[in-house]
Design a protein around this motif. Sequence first.
Motif, PDB file in Angstrom:
ATOM      1  N   ASP A 124       0.822  -1.212   0.000  1.00  0.00           N
ATOM      2  CA  ASP A 124       0.000   0.000   0.000  1.00  0.00           C
ATOM      3  C   ASP A 124       0.857   1.265   0.000  1.00  0.00           C
ATOM      4  N   GLY A 125       1.857   1.307  -0.859  1.00  0.00           N
ATOM      5  CA  GLY A 125       2.690   2.491  -0.990  1.00  0.00           C
ATOM      6  C   GLY A 125       3.846   2.585  -0.018  1.00  0.00           C
ATOM      7  N   VAL A 126       3.952   1.632   0.919  1.00  0.00           N
ATOM      8  CA  VAL A 126       5.056   1.631   1.883  1.00  0.00           C
ATOM      9  C   VAL A 126       6.094   0.619   1.397  1.00  0.00           C
ATOM     10  N   PHE A 127       7.278   1.113   1.092  1.00  0.00           N
ATOM     11  CA  PHE A 127       8.358   0.286   0.557  1.00  0.00           C
ATOM     12  C   PHE A 127       9.400   0.052   1.641  1.00  0.00           C
ATOM     13  N   SER A 128       9.780  -1.210   1.822  1.00  0.00           N
ATOM     14  CA  SER A 128      10.786  -1.571   2.827  1.00  0.00           C
ATOM     15  C   SER A 128      11.950  -2.264   2.153  1.00  0.00           C
ATOM     16  N   LEU A 129      13.131  -1.914   2.596  1.00  0.00           N
ATOM     17  CA  LEU A 129      14.374  -2.487   2.069  1.00  0.00           C
ATOM     18  C   LEU A 129      15.145  -3.062   3.245  1.00  0.00           C
ATOM     19  N   ARG A 130      15.581  -4.313   3.098  1.00  0.00           N
ATOM     20  CA  ARG A 130      16.266  -4.999   4.199  1.00  0.00           C
ATOM     21  C   ARG A 130      17.606  -5.523   3.703  1.00  0.00           C
ATOM     22  N   LEU A 131      18.662  -5.244   4.459  1.00  0.00           N
ATOM     23  CA  LEU A 131      20.023  -5.636   4.105  1.00  0.00           C
ATOM     24  C   LEU A 131      20.569  -6.545   5.196  1.00  0.00           C
ATOM     25  N   VAL A 132      21.066  -7.708   4.819  1.00  0.00           N
ATOM     26  CA  VAL A 132      21.565  -8.693   5.779  1.00  0.00           C
ATOM     27  C   VAL A 132      22.978  -9.087   5.387  1.00  0.00           C
ATOM     28  N   CYS A 133      23.906  -9.020   6.349  1.00  0.00           N
ATOM     29  CA  CYS A 133      25.302  -9.309   6.023  1.00  0.00           C
ATOM     30  C   CYS A 133      26.071  -9.618   7.293  1.00  0.00           C
ATOM     31  N   GLU A 134      27.310 -10.026   7.119  1.00  0.00           N
ATOM     32  CA  GLU A 134      28.275 -10.135   8.207  1.00  0.00           C
ATOM     33  C   GLU A 134      29.522  -9.363   7.797  1.00  0.00           C
ATOM     34  N   ILE A 135      30.080  -8.625   8.750  1.00  0.00           N
ATOM     35  CA  ILE A 135      31.208  -7.738   8.458  1.00  0.00           C
ATOM     36  C   ILE A 135      32.356  -8.072   9.402  1.00  0.00           C
ATOM     37  N   ASP A 136      33.542  -8.129   8.851  1.00  0.00           N
ATOM     38  CA  ASP A 136      34.738  -8.405   9.652  1.00  0.00           C
ATOM     39  C   ASP A 136      35.189  -7.122  10.346  1.00  0.00           C
ATOM     40  N   ALA A 137      34.418  -6.719  11.332  1.00  0.00           N
ATOM     41  CA  ALA A 137      34.714  -5.515  12.119  1.00  0.00           C
ATOM     42  C   ALA A 137      33.857  -5.561  13.375  1.00  0.00           C
ATOM     43  N   GLY A 138      34.236  -4.766  14.362  1.00  0.00           N
ATOM     44  CA  GLY A 138      33.446  -4.677  15.571  1.00  0.00           C
ATOM     45  C   GLY A 138      32.273  -3.719  15.395  1.00  0.00           C
ATOM     46  N   ILE A 139      31.337  -3.799  16.337  1.00  0.00           N
ATOM     47  CA  ILE A 139      30.176  -2.909  16.277  1.00  0.00           C
ATOM     48  C   ILE A 139      30.616  -1.450  16.372  1.00  0.00           C
TER      49      ILE A 139
END
Length: 335
Positions: A124-139
């Motif tokens: 209904d016009g609301v667009f969501s984008l989701r990105l999932v990954c793992e990164i070799d770094a700390g938070i």
Amino acid sequence: ARVGAMSVDSLAGSIHPAGVAPARWLESSIEAVPAPDTLIVTLLFAACITLALLYTYVANLHAQLSASLDEKMPDTLAEALFTEDNAGASGMVPELLQIGAEGWTLAAEVQEPSLLKVYTKLHDGVFSLRLVCEIDAGIAEIMALPREADLIPTWHPFVSWAQVERLRGPLELWADAITSPPWPIPEHKVLLHARLLNCMEHDSSFVCIARTPDAFDAPVGAPVAACKREIPLELGVCRLMPQAVPGAPRTSVDTMFRLDLTRISYLGGAKALPQWLMNMVLYLVLPFVWRHALKAITDGFSHAERPLAKRVIEDSSGVYGLIRRSTGQSPMLKA
């Protein structure tokens, strides 16, 4: 031979119930034996019941074993969706529940320099984008990329200006930016109120929540004030979980952005992205930004004199030290 010589009456008389004539009891017992067809149906029915009970038992046992294994080896966010069953952070952070596990479609996978999964959802016009990954770094190092806003244009190819306008303690800020996407998309301004939540005790994660507020509680930069077009962020949620791996720190990252397309003037009230624009986002913008972000972390912490490394080492707000104390992750670069 002796048994064979016994009469029917004498054999039946040794086993008949009291008060029943021996011969008559044996005859009635023989008559009571089911016909062959009836016996087969009865045996098949009994076998089906037995199999059903066995299946129920095995299914219950499998569920119990799975629950036990899940408690010992929980799924990482690189594979799992946000659901209401997530313990810990979901109970503390209502925004996680708004993401929902239904309706996501795997739209693209960026393989280089490491795997990035891209999911989309439109309702209904609301667009969501989701990105999932793992990164070799700390938070701490990952959070430094967006938090040190004025350095974003040095590594992000589609942000020309950004700045933190107000800090309220180490875990809350107001920031604004100017995006400069590829032609033919014009510049847009973005205004955000962001909070970082320490959920390590309950969920072994940090959660960042950002949105465009109804009233921006801070002054805006001159480039933002001059920009006429805006991309209002309805909700952004990023969940970062430290991974227990030997050597350098590693973090699972699950990020969601939600936009009300009808509020973006450039789209003219459309309730869906044009296909050419969706293709540009999925196959040009995201892979390009992904490579630059990973390179910014690698180069930015290659030595102590790099601007990003200097900011994290100085840690004027105390946020990076707080993150490291909570996660136990070692810094990529020693002070």
